[in-house]
Design a protein around this motif. Structure first.
Motif, mmCIF file in Angstrom:
data_model
loop_
_atom_site.group_PDB
_atom_site.id
_atom_site.type_symbol
_atom_site.label_atom_id
_atom_site.label_comp_id
_atom_site.label_asym_id
_atom_site.label_seq_id
_atom_site.Cartn_x
_atom_site.Cartn_y
_atom_site.Cartn_z
ATOM 1 N N LEU A 293 -37.759 -15.558 -38.333
ATOM 2 C CA LEU A 293 -39.026 -16.125 -37.871
ATOM 3 C C LEU A 293 -38.880 -16.675 -36.459
ATOM 4 O O LEU A 293 -39.744 -16.460 -35.598
ATOM 5 N N THR A 294 -37.790 -17.363 -36.202
ATOM 6 C CA THR A 294 -37.559 -17.955 -34.880
ATOM 7 C C THR A 294 -37.447 -16.883 -33.802
ATOM 8 O O THR A 294 -38.048 -16.990 -32.725
ATOM 9 N N LYS A 295 -36.693 -15.840 -34.073
ATOM 10 C CA LYS A 295 -36.534 -14.765 -33.094
ATOM 11 C C LYS A 295 -37.869 -14.070 -32.820
ATOM 12 O O LYS A 295 -38.213 -13.775 -31.665
ATOM 13 N N ALA A 296 -38.618 -13.794 -33.876
ATOM 14 C CA ALA A 296 -39.888 -13.088 -33.712
ATOM 15 C C ALA A 296 -40.896 -13.929 -32.941
ATOM 16 O O ALA A 296 -41.584 -13.428 -32.040
ATOM 17 N N LEU A 297 -40.996 -15.209 -33.286
ATOM 18 C CA LEU A 297 -41.934 -16.074 -32.574
ATOM 19 C C LEU A 297 -41.500 -16.301 -31.128
ATOM 20 O O LEU A 297 -42.335 -16.404 -30.224
ATOM 21 N N GLY A 298 -40.191 -16.391 -30.904
ATOM 22 C CA GLY A 298 -39.702 -16.545 -29.545
ATOM 23 C C GLY A 298 -40.108 -15.374 -28.674
ATOM 24 O O GLY A 298 -40.514 -15.546 -27.515
ATOM 25 N N ARG A 299 -40.011 -14.166 -29.221
ATOM 26 C CA ARG A 299 -40.420 -12.973 -28.479
ATOM 27 C C ARG A 299 -41.931 -12.967 -28.252
ATOM 28 O O ARG A 299 -42.409 -12.643 -27.162
ATOM 29 N N GLU A 300 -42.687 -13.319 -29.278
ATOM 30 C CA GLU A 300 -44.139 -13.235 -29.184
ATOM 31 C C GLU A 300 -44.742 -14.278 -28.257
ATOM 32 O O GLU A 300 -45.700 -13.999 -27.521
ATOM 33 N N LEU A 301 -44.194 -15.495 -28.271
ATOM 34 C CA LEU A 301 -44.768 -16.582 -27.480
ATOM 35 C C LEU A 301 -44.097 -16.747 -26.117
ATOM 36 O O LEU A 301 -44.564 -17.523 -25.281
ATOM 37 N N GLY A 302 -43.024 -16.000 -25.885
ATOM 38 C CA GLY A 302 -42.310 -16.101 -24.624
ATOM 39 C C GLY A 302 -43.149 -15.872 -23.380
ATOM 40 O O GLY A 302 -42.958 -16.573 -22.368
ATOM 41 N N PRO A 303 -44.088 -14.910 -23.392
ATOM 42 C CA PRO A 303 -44.892 -14.700 -22.188
ATOM 43 C C PRO A 303 -45.687 -15.926 -21.750
ATOM 44 O O PRO A 303 -46.093 -16.025 -20.590
ATOM 45 N N ARG A 304 -45.896 -16.873 -22.662
ATOM 46 C CA ARG A 304 -46.591 -18.109 -22.313
ATOM 47 C C ARG A 304 -45.623 -19.241 -21.966
ATOM 48 O O ARG A 304 -46.040 -20.374 -21.746
ATOM 49 N N GLY A 305 -44.351 -18.937 -21.919
ATOM 50 C CA GLY A 305 -43.365 -19.973 -21.624
ATOM 51 C C GLY A 305 -43.116 -20.906 -22.789
ATOM 52 O O GLY A 305 -42.473 -21.943 -22.623
ATOM 53 N N ILE A 306 -43.624 -20.558 -23.972
ATOM 54 C CA ILE A 306 -43.406 -21.380 -25.170
ATOM 55 C C ILE A 306 -42.069 -20.978 -25.779
ATOM 56 O O ILE A 306 -41.850 -19.805 -26.098
ATOM 57 N N THR A 307 -41.176 -21.933 -25.931
ATOM 58 C CA THR A 307 -39.883 -21.641 -26.527
ATOM 59 C C THR A 307 -39.913 -21.948 -28.019
ATOM 60 O O THR A 307 -40.592 -22.870 -28.469
ATOM 61 N N VAL A 308 -39.166 -21.157 -28.766
ATOM 62 C CA VAL A 308 -39.093 -21.301 -30.226
ATOM 63 C C VAL A 308 -37.619 -21.240 -30.615
ATOM 64 O O VAL A 308 -36.949 -20.233 -30.368
ATOM 65 N N ASN A 309 -37.126 -22.306 -31.211
ATOM 66 C CA ASN A 309 -35.702 -22.381 -31.533
ATOM 67 C C ASN A 309 -35.474 -23.010 -32.904
ATOM 68 O O ASN A 309 -36.359 -23.647 -33.479
ATOM 69 N N LEU A 310 -34.252 -22.808 -33.371
ATOM 70 C CA LEU A 310 -33.839 -23.306 -34.679
ATOM 71 C C LEU A 310 -32.647 -24.239 -34.479
ATOM 72 O O LEU A 310 -31.690 -23.886 -33.784
ATOM 73 N N VAL A 311 -32.721 -25.426 -35.059
ATOM 74 C CA VAL A 311 -31.585 -26.343 -35.083
ATOM 75 C C VAL A 311 -31.066 -26.390 -36.519
ATOM 76 O O VAL A 311 -31.814 -26.728 -37.443
ATOM 77 N N SER A 312 -29.804 -26.026 -36.695
ATOM 78 C CA SER A 312 -29.229 -25.957 -38.030
ATOM 79 C C SER A 312 -28.209 -27.074 -38.231
ATOM 80 O O SER A 312 -27.071 -26.978 -37.740
ATOM 81 N N PRO A 313 -28.595 -28.123 -38.937
ATOM 82 C CA PRO A 313 -27.654 -29.224 -39.172
ATOM 83 C C PRO A 313 -26.599 -28.850 -40.210
ATOM 84 O O PRO A 313 -26.838 -28.037 -41.113
ATOM 85 N N GLY A 314 -25.457 -29.470 -40.063
ATOM 86 C CA GLY A 314 -24.463 -29.453 -41.113
ATOM 87 C C GLY A 314 -24.640 -30.686 -41.989
ATOM 88 O O GLY A 314 -25.738 -31.245 -42.069
ATOM 89 N N PRO A 315 -23.580 -31.124 -42.666
ATOM 90 C CA PRO A 315 -23.681 -32.318 -43.503
ATOM 91 C C PRO A 315 -24.167 -33.510 -42.688
ATOM 92 O O PRO A 315 -23.558 -33.885 -41.687
ATOM 93 N N THR A 316 -25.277 -34.077 -43.113
ATOM 94 C CA THR A 316 -25.916 -35.164 -42.365
ATOM 95 C C THR A 316 -26.191 -36.318 -43.311
ATOM 96 O O THR A 316 -26.688 -36.109 -44.427
ATOM 97 N N ASP A 317 -25.885 -37.496 -42.873
ATOM 98 C CA ASP A 317 -25.994 -38.688 -43.719
ATOM 99 C C ASP A 317 -27.454 -39.088 -43.919
ATOM 100 O O ASP A 317 -28.053 -39.751 -43.070
ATOM 101 N N THR A 318 -28.044 -38.645 -45.023
ATOM 102 C CA THR A 318 -29.405 -38.989 -45.401
ATOM 103 C C THR A 318 -29.419 -39.406 -46.863
ATOM 104 O O THR A 318 -28.407 -39.292 -47.563
ATOM 105 N N ASP A 319 -30.581 -39.836 -47.330
ATOM 106 C CA ASP A 319 -30.641 -40.255 -48.732
ATOM 107 C C ASP A 319 -30.469 -39.077 -49.687
ATOM 108 O O ASP A 319 -30.065 -39.262 -50.833
ATOM 109 N N LEU A 320 -30.751 -37.852 -49.216
ATOM 110 C CA LEU A 320 -30.539 -36.679 -50.068
ATOM 111 C C LEU A 320 -29.086 -36.233 -50.098
ATOM 112 O O LEU A 320 -28.650 -35.575 -51.038
ATOM 113 N N ASN A 321 -28.326 -36.578 -49.075
ATOM 114 C CA ASN A 321 -26.924 -36.158 -48.989
ATOM 115 C C ASN A 321 -26.113 -37.259 -48.306
ATOM 116 O O ASN A 321 -25.625 -37.096 -47.195
#
Length: 247
Positions: A166-194
Motif C-alpha cells: 500500500l505504501t509503495k503504491a500510494l507513494g507512486r500515485e501521490l508523488g506527482p503532487r509532492g505528497i510522500t507516503v512512508n511506513l515506519v515499522s517499530p520493533g519491541p516498544t514499551d507500551t501497555d500492550l507490550n
C-alpha cells in the motif's frame, strides 16, 4: 524542541495510547495542531489532548472506530472542517491478534484486515483530497512484517506486510503532487500492550541488537522526521525502528 511543523495540521489515528500518543505529542512539540482518534479510551485521549495544548497547540480528540469505514472518512473530514486544512496523516490505529493458527477464525482475520489495512487505505484516500501538495502520509507498521520470531502471528504479520504494498503504491500515485507516503515499522516498544517488564520481555530484549525495548518517543522521532522538510525526498519506503531486532 525545533518547531518545524508550525502552522501544520496533523491527524493521528489511534492517538490515545502507546505509540499513537507519543506521535501526537511529538508532532505538537514540533509545532503542529493535532487531531487524534480513539475508540474506547476517552480519558486517555483527553490526557493526550491536554499535552498537545500544553505545547501551545490546538487539539481535537475524535471518537472513531477505524473498523467502521464511514467513521474513518468522517474523522478526516472533521479535522479539515475544524482546523481548515490537513498536512500530515499518521495511520497508527491497529489491532493485535496473536493466537495459534488452529484457534483463529474468519471473523478475527476480517477484523484485523479492516483495522490494520482497510482503515489506512480509506484514511489515505480521504486525506488525499485535502492534503496540499507536499503533504505527508505515514503509516505505522511492524517489524514482524520482515521477521516473525514467534508463533501465533499469522494474521498480524499478514496485515502489516500488506502495508508495504500500500505504501509503495500510494507513494507512486501521490508523488506527482509532492505528497510522500512512508511506513515506519517499530520493533519491541514499551507500551501497555507490550510492556518492557512483561512476561516475555527478557527474551524479546535479547533478540534485539541493542538489548532493550524502544520507547514511543523514539518511534515518534522517525515519524516527525518524515513529516518534516528533511523527509521531502523520502517516499514509498519503510524505516524500521527496531533496535536491531531484524538484523
Amino acid at each position: 524542541m525545533e518547531r518545524f511543523l508550525d502552522n501544520k495540521v496533523a491527524l493521528v489515528t489511534g492517538g490515545s495510547r502507546g505509540i499513537g500518543a507519543g506521535v501526537a505529542t511529538r508532532l505538537a512539540e514540533h509545532g503542529a495542531d493535532v487531531a487524534l482518534t480513539y475508540r474506547d479510551h476517552a480519558d486517555s485521549a483527553d490526557a493526550v489532548a491536554e499535552r498537545i495544548k500544553g505545547a501551545g497547540r490546538r487539539a481535537l480528540p475524535i471518537r472513531a472506530d477505524s473498523a467502521d469505514p464511514g467513521a474513518v472518512t468522517t474523522a478526516v473530514d472533521r479535522v479539515v472542517a475544524e482546523f481548515g486544512r490537513l498536512d500530515v496523516l499518521v495511520n497508527n490505529v491497529g489491532v493485535f491478534p496473536v493466537a495459534p493458527l488452529e484457534s483463529l477464525d474468519l471473523d478475527t482475520f476480517d477484523e484485523a484486515m479492516a483495522a490494520n489495512v482497510r482503515a489506512p487505505f480509506l484514511a489515505a484516500k480521504a486525506a488525499a483530497g485535502h492534503l496540499a501538495d507536499g503533504g505527508r502520509i505515514v503509516t505505522i507498521g511492524s517489524h514482524v512484517a520482515e521477521r516473525v520470531a514467534f508463533p501465533g502471528f499469522s494474521i498480524y504479520a499478514t496485515t502489516k506486510a500488506a502495508l508495504t504494498g500500500l505504501t509503495k503504491a500510494l507513494g507512486r500515485e501521490l508523488g506527482p503532487r509532492g505528497i510522500t507516503v512512508n511506513l515506519v515499522s517499530p520493533g519491541p516498544t514499551d507500551t501497555d500492550l507490550n510492556p518492557a517488564d512483561g512476561p516475555n520481555a527478557e527474551l524479546i530484549k535479547d533478540l534485539t541488537a541493542l538489548g532493550r525495548y524502544g520507547s514511543p518517543d523514539e518511534i515518534a522521532a522517525a515519524v516527525a522526521f518524515l513529516a518534516s522538510e528533511g523527509g521531502a525526498y523520502v517516499t514509498g519506503t519503510t524505516i524500521t525502528v527496531d533496535g536491531g531486532f531484524n538484523i
